[in-house]
Design a protein around this motif. Structure first.
Motif, mmCIF file in Angstrom:
data_model
loop_
_atom_site.group_PDB
_atom_site.id
_atom_site.type_symbol
_atom_site.label_atom_id
_atom_site.label_comp_id
_atom_site.label_asym_id
_atom_site.label_seq_id
_atom_site.Cartn_x
_atom_site.Cartn_y
_atom_site.Cartn_z
ATOM 1 N N PRO A 1 0.822 -1.232 0.000
ATOM 2 C CA PRO A 1 0.000 0.000 0.000
ATOM 3 C C PRO A 1 0.850 1.274 0.000
ATOM 4 C CG PRO A 1 -0.905 -1.598 1.528
ATOM 5 C CD PRO A 1 0.407 -2.144 1.088
ATOM 6 N N LEU A 2 1.927 1.305 0.814
ATOM 7 C CA LEU A 2 2.786 2.492 0.827
ATOM 8 C C LEU A 2 3.576 2.607 -0.473
ATOM 9 C CD1 LEU A 2 4.142 2.601 4.500
ATOM 10 C CD2 LEU A 2 2.427 4.064 3.431
ATOM 11 N N ALA A 3 3.939 1.478 -1.069
ATOM 12 C CA ALA A 3 4.625 1.508 -2.362
ATOM 13 C C ALA A 3 3.713 2.100 -3.431
ATOM 14 C CB ALA A 3 5.066 0.102 -2.755
ATOM 15 N N GLN A 4 2.452 1.664 -3.448
ATOM 16 C CA GLN A 4 1.493 2.186 -4.417
ATOM 17 C C GLN A 4 1.299 3.693 -4.236
ATOM 18 O OE1 GLN A 4 0.145 0.595 -6.862
ATOM 19 N NE2 GLN A 4 -1.525 1.939 -7.551
ATOM 20 N N LYS A 5 1.216 4.140 -2.991
ATOM 21 C CA LYS A 5 1.055 5.569 -2.712
ATOM 22 C C LYS A 5 2.252 6.370 -3.227
ATOM 23 C CE LYS A 5 0.174 8.756 1.139
ATOM 24 N NZ LYS A 5 0.001 8.876 2.614
ATOM 25 N N ALA A 6 3.459 5.822 -3.050
ATOM 26 C CA ALA A 6 4.664 6.517 -3.521
ATOM 27 C C ALA A 6 4.681 6.584 -5.040
ATOM 28 C CB ALA A 6 5.905 5.808 -2.997
ATOM 29 N N TYR A 7 4.304 5.490 -5.707
ATOM 30 C CA TYR A 7 4.286 5.484 -7.176
ATOM 31 C C TYR A 7 3.262 6.483 -7.724
ATOM 32 C CZ TYR A 7 7.290 1.342 -7.528
ATOM 33 O OH TYR A 7 8.350 0.471 -7.474
ATOM 34 N N GLU A 8 2.138 6.589 -7.053
ATOM 35 C CA GLU A 8 1.125 7.558 -7.497
ATOM 36 C C GLU A 8 1.615 8.989 -7.307
ATOM 37 O OE1 GLU A 8 -2.273 6.430 -5.242
ATOM 38 O OE2 GLU A 8 -2.771 4.704 -6.525
ATOM 39 N N ALA A 9 2.322 9.246 -6.186
ATOM 40 C CA ALA A 9 2.912 10.575 -5.985
ATOM 41 C C ALA A 9 3.959 10.857 -7.054
ATOM 42 C CB ALA A 9 3.545 10.665 -4.594
ATOM 43 N N CYS A 10 4.721 9.830 -7.407
ATOM 44 C CA CYS A 10 5.717 9.956 -8.478
ATOM 45 C C CYS A 10 5.050 10.359 -9.784
ATOM 46 C CB CYS A 10 6.452 8.618 -8.630
ATOM 47 S SG CYS A 10 7.441 8.472 -10.125
ATOM 48 N N ARG A 11 3.981 9.665 -10.135
ATOM 49 C CA ARG A 11 3.242 9.988 -11.372
ATOM 50 C C ARG A 11 2.769 11.437 -11.374
ATOM 51 N NH1 ARG A 11 -2.226 7.314 -10.965
ATOM 52 N NH2 ARG A 11 -2.352 9.056 -9.482
ATOM 53 N N ASP A 12 2.236 11.888 -10.253
ATOM 54 C CA ASP A 12 1.697 13.252 -10.200
ATOM 55 C C ASP A 12 2.804 14.302 -10.324
ATOM 56 O OD1 ASP A 12 -0.749 12.071 -9.846
ATOM 57 O OD2 ASP A 12 -0.802 12.349 -7.671
ATOM 58 N N PHE A 13 3.957 14.041 -9.714
ATOM 59 C CA PHE A 13 5.083 14.980 -9.838
ATOM 60 C C PHE A 13 5.562 15.068 -11.287
ATOM 61 C CE2 PHE A 13 6.103 14.566 -5.132
ATOM 62 C CZ PHE A 13 5.875 15.906 -4.861
ATOM 63 N N TYR A 14 5.673 13.918 -11.945
ATOM 64 C CA TYR A 14 6.099 13.937 -13.348
ATOM 65 C C TYR A 14 5.092 14.684 -14.212
ATOM 66 C CZ TYR A 14 10.070 10.720 -12.890
ATOM 67 O OH TYR A 14 11.281 10.151 -12.577
ATOM 68 N N ARG A 15 3.813 14.502 -13.913
ATOM 69 C CA ARG A 15 2.781 15.203 -14.680
ATOM 70 C C ARG A 15 2.908 16.714 -14.487
ATOM 71 N NH1 ARG A 15 -0.858 14.813 -18.968
ATOM 72 N NH2 ARG A 15 -1.560 16.960 -19.010
ATOM 73 N N ASP A 16 3.127 17.158 -13.246
ATOM 74 C CA ASP A 16 3.296 18.592 -12.976
ATOM 75 C C ASP A 16 4.532 19.139 -13.690
ATOM 76 O OD1 ASP A 16 1.062 18.482 -11.383
ATOM 77 O OD2 ASP A 16 2.174 18.360 -9.497
ATOM 78 N N ALA A 17 5.610 18.352 -13.686
ATOM 79 C CA ALA A 17 6.834 18.790 -14.370
ATOM 80 C C ALA A 17 6.600 18.904 -15.866
ATOM 81 C CB ALA A 17 7.960 17.800 -14.082
ATOM 82 N N TRP A 18 5.856 17.987 -16.432
ATOM 83 C CA TRP A 18 5.561 18.017 -17.867
ATOM 84 C C TRP A 18 4.700 19.234 -18.206
ATOM 85 C CZ3 TRP A 18 1.745 14.276 -20.733
ATOM 86 C CH2 TRP A 18 1.841 14.468 -22.118
ATOM 87 N N ASP A 19 3.748 19.564 -17.353
ATOM 88 C CA ASP A 19 2.912 20.749 -17.595
ATOM 89 C C ASP A 19 3.763 22.018 -17.660
ATOM 90 O OD1 ASP A 19 0.597 19.285 -17.682
ATOM 91 O OD2 ASP A 19 0.057 19.628 -15.580
ATOM 92 N N ILE A 20 4.797 22.074 -16.812
ATOM 93 C CA ILE A 20 5.645 23.269 -16.762
ATOM 94 C C ILE A 20 6.596 23.333 -17.951
ATOM 95 C CG2 ILE A 20 7.514 24.372 -15.452
ATOM 96 C CD1 ILE A 20 6.176 23.402 -12.908
ATOM 97 N N ASP A 21 7.152 22.180 -18.336
ATOM 98 C CA ASP A 21 8.151 22.133 -19.409
ATOM 99 C C ASP A 21 7.745 21.062 -20.417
ATOM 100 O OD1 ASP A 21 10.387 22.468 -20.927
ATOM 101 O OD2 ASP A 21 11.823 21.744 -19.440
ATOM 102 N N PRO A 22 6.833 21.374 -21.344
ATOM 103 C CA PRO A 22 6.239 20.353 -22.221
ATOM 104 C C PRO A 22 7.226 19.658 -23.156
ATOM 105 C CG PRO A 22 4.963 22.390 -22.258
ATOM 106 C CD PRO A 22 6.245 22.701 -21.568
ATOM 107 N N CYS A 23 8.392 20.266 -23.405
ATOM 108 C CA CYS A 23 9.352 19.672 -24.347
ATOM 109 C C CYS A 23 10.510 18.967 -23.652
ATOM 110 C CB CYS A 23 9.896 20.752 -25.283
ATOM 111 S SG CYS A 23 8.653 21.453 -26.378
#
Length: 654
Positions: free
Chosen positions: A495-517
């Protein structure tokens, strides 16, 4: 350190000039000095001190052995009177008032007052004790303690050419202390302060011997220090910071009295009184051609009167002045006797701040406030004097150093996390283990600490930070969450591993929004989505290919452009990204992708990396580690063969 340390710092330079040589002139109200500040024209100043009178007043600032500093009303009154006199002198420079007023309108911004002087007699004046005159921020209170507009003051020597400064070197500290003739110095207190300052960057080891070995990589201690021992160490080792704890002592030079550092003698138990010139030679190692090999960036002198010029009749200034003149960029000293308690506070505050990556000008400001609050019976807050060289790109260097230190601090914690969960074991059969209750608590504490470090790092972002840097910090936060997810997987806490992976996904998504290329961010975002869905059935995989296939193709095109126009490490990282995108083609490529073609692409790009860099270069090591994760931590029949092909091409048979 507060987040203020990442805000822009306004530089205000005040130059005080007169005609004639730097030495051999006494202070007098009849002497005219030229003050230059900002873009305004020159202003003529007179100092309200006769030389003899100032020397007598400065002697009243020394701590008598038979008096309690807290009850020494005469000394306290003298500090105030001198401060008010100096404040009135600064108040005669209209440009200073204008510059400070502009800075005061911007909350949280520090003003760095750079005081440039060539005349030795001006170096006698304790500008650091100035009381703000009418119209200045915090009128009526010490100018460099008031909080309305934070101001940090440094001194500097006028030079014909800029002094090179490399603030980003990996820290290594030399702590040298000496107590000849049975004198006492608080060596243990200073050692403890330095030890606490370097603690976040010491690898966590269970055995004391292993821990001491790690400490020695950052801190070298030289007890009973002689000048020759200091010279020998500085000639053989590149120290970035040197901290000297010793008593100050007067000596005669050409009939004049000056102050030196009382080091131990090579030949007897008596003290060797070392002046600034000899100490500078010892600290700056040169080769046979006369070129400087090693030079510390920062020297701190926990020594009474190390910033005291005393005599102006002959060339040469205080110890701090001489060290800065010899090319040491930052020298922090004391222009009066320094209380032992205050010296320990200064060591702790200064080195904790510097090593954490705070701007030294902010650290100096906070140091004065700490000395005022923690050592209220003294005037040591005014005694601290800093000779500083600030190049045009200094803030950029400080920010880069802070990023480096943040990365290293987090890596120390991940090193311990990997050791706890067995992530550093190569064999897939042996990796991971059941943790005890104590180990689980330590793992949780380490993961929480990593997240707190990253949160503080992200919170430092301000208007001056580039889009690429914002995306980078979010991307690194995502990568750390991914490593936490791996750790919890190995610790069998899914469960904690899944939570960390989901946080990872969200951070990458935020980074992509800021720097699309940013091809690395896009690739890692696609990677974590594939990892989270690797156990789903065929229809779900088809949906992923439909939804993200165009993103996958766009990322491949961006990376292809990057490969063509770069070289070295940058090209190697682009090749690594293309190889990983080829592996992800098993998820996002759809029905039209040939698995054999993907394997051929992975093999080609991994071999190109080896052609670009040596097998032990960090980009190669990092790429091997990433493909091992696809085999061990994120195992899936979708990409197992492709990951193995990458490792084979990189010379790493898993």
């Amino acid at each position: 350190m507060s987040n203020n340390h990442t805000s822009e710092i306004r530089n205000v330079k005040l130059e005080l000039l007169r005609s004639g040589p730097a030495h051999n002139q006494l202070l007098s109200p009849l002497t005219n000095y030229i003050a230059l500040c900002g873009s305004d024209g020159p202003v003529t100043l007179q100092m309200p001190f006769e030389h003899r009178q100032l020397l007598m007043r400065l002697r009243r600032l020394r701590y008598p052995l038979d008096k309690d500093p807290a009850t020494d009303d005469q000394r306290q009154s003298e500090v105030r009177d001198l401060g008010e006199s100096i404040g009135r002198v600064l108040g005669q420079v209209p440009a200073m008032l204008s510059e400070l007023g502009n800075a005061g309108a911007e909350n949280g911004k520090l003003v760095h007052l750079r005081l440039a002087m060539s005349a030795f007699e001006l170096g006698l004046i304790p500008f650091e004790a100035a009381v703000a005159p009418d119209g200045f921020p915090g009128s009526g209170s010490p100018l460099f303690l008031q909080m309305r507009t934070p101001i940090s003051i440094t001194r500097e020597i006028r030079r014909g050419r800029p002094l090179p400064v490399n603030w980003t070197r990996p820290p290594r500290i030399l702590f040298a202390f000496a107590a000849p003739n049975g004198l006492y110095v608080p060596a243990q207190t200073h050692l403890q302060a330095l030890r606490e300052a370097i603690e976040p960057w010491i690898k966590i080891k269970d055995k004391d011997k292993d821990r001491i070995d790690e400490v020695k990589k950052l801190l070298t201690v030289l007890p009973n220090a002689t000048l020759e021992q200091i010279r020998s160490l500085c000639a053989s080792t590149e120290f970035t910071h040197v901290h000297i704890l010793a008593h100050g002592a007067p000596f005669k030079y050409s009939g004049d009295e000056r102050y030196g550092v009382a080091l131990c003698s090579e030949t007897s138990d008596s003290a060797d009184i070392v002046d600034g010139e000899r100490l500078a030679i010892a600290l700056t190692s040169s080769d046979s051609a006369g070129n400087t090999r090693f030079r510390p960036t920062v020297v701190t002198l926990a020594t009474c009167d190390s910033g005291n010029i005393e005599s102006v009749l002959t060339p040469g200034g205080s110890i701090a002045h001489e060290l800065n003149a010899a090319g040491i960029p930052w020298v922090v000293a004391s222009q009066f006797p320094l209380w032992m308690k205050a010296s320990a506070i200064a060591a702790k505050v200064f080195y904790s701040g510097l090593l954490s990556g705070a701007d030294p000008r902010w650290v100096l400001y906070e140091l004065r406030q700490r000395l005022r609050t923690d050592s209220p019976e003294t005037h040591d807050w005014a005694s601290i004097v800093a000779y500083a060289t600030v190049p045009w790109n200094f803030e950029q260097q400080v920010n880069q150093f802070r990023d480096q230190q943040t990365h290293k601090k987090i890596e120390v914690k991940f090193g311990r996390i990997d050791e706890l969960v067995g992530a550093d074991v190569d064999s897939g059969d042996e990796a991971g283990k059941v943790l005890s209750e104590a180990q689980n608590k330590e793992l949780a504490a380490l993961c929480a600490s990593v997240r707190e470090d990253l949160k503080n790092w992200r919170a430092e972002l301000h208007a001056g930070v580039s889009t690429q840097d914002r995306a980078k910090r979010l991307g690194i936060s995502a990568a750390c969450e991914k490593r936490i997810g791996i750790a919890y997987t190995l610790a069998e806490d899914l469960p904690l591993a899944q939570k960390a992976y989901e946080a990872c996904r969200d951070f990458y998504r935020d980074a992509w929004d800021i720097d699309p290329c940013n091809h690395w961010v896009i690739t890692q975002y696609l990677s974590i989505i594939a990892i989270l869905n690797r156990e789903d059935d065929g229809p779900m995989l088809k949906e992923l290919a439909r939804k993200y296939g165009i993103v996958w193709n766009a990322a491949r095109q961006i990376v292809d452009w990057q490969i063509r126009k770069t070289s070295g490490d940058e090209r190697a990282y682009a090749l690594s990204t293309f190889a990983e995108l080829s592996l992800l083609g098993a998820v996002y490529g759809g029905q039209s992708v040939d698995p054999e073609m993907l394997e051929a692409d992975i093999t080609y790009y991994c071999k190109e990396m080896l052609n670009e860099l040596c097998a032990e270069a960090f980009p190669i090591i990092s790429t091997r580690r990433q493909f091992r994760r696809y085999l061990k931590d994120w195992s899936s029949p979708l990409w197992a063969g492709l990951a193995q092909a990458a490792l084979n091409a990189l010379g790493d048979v898993y």
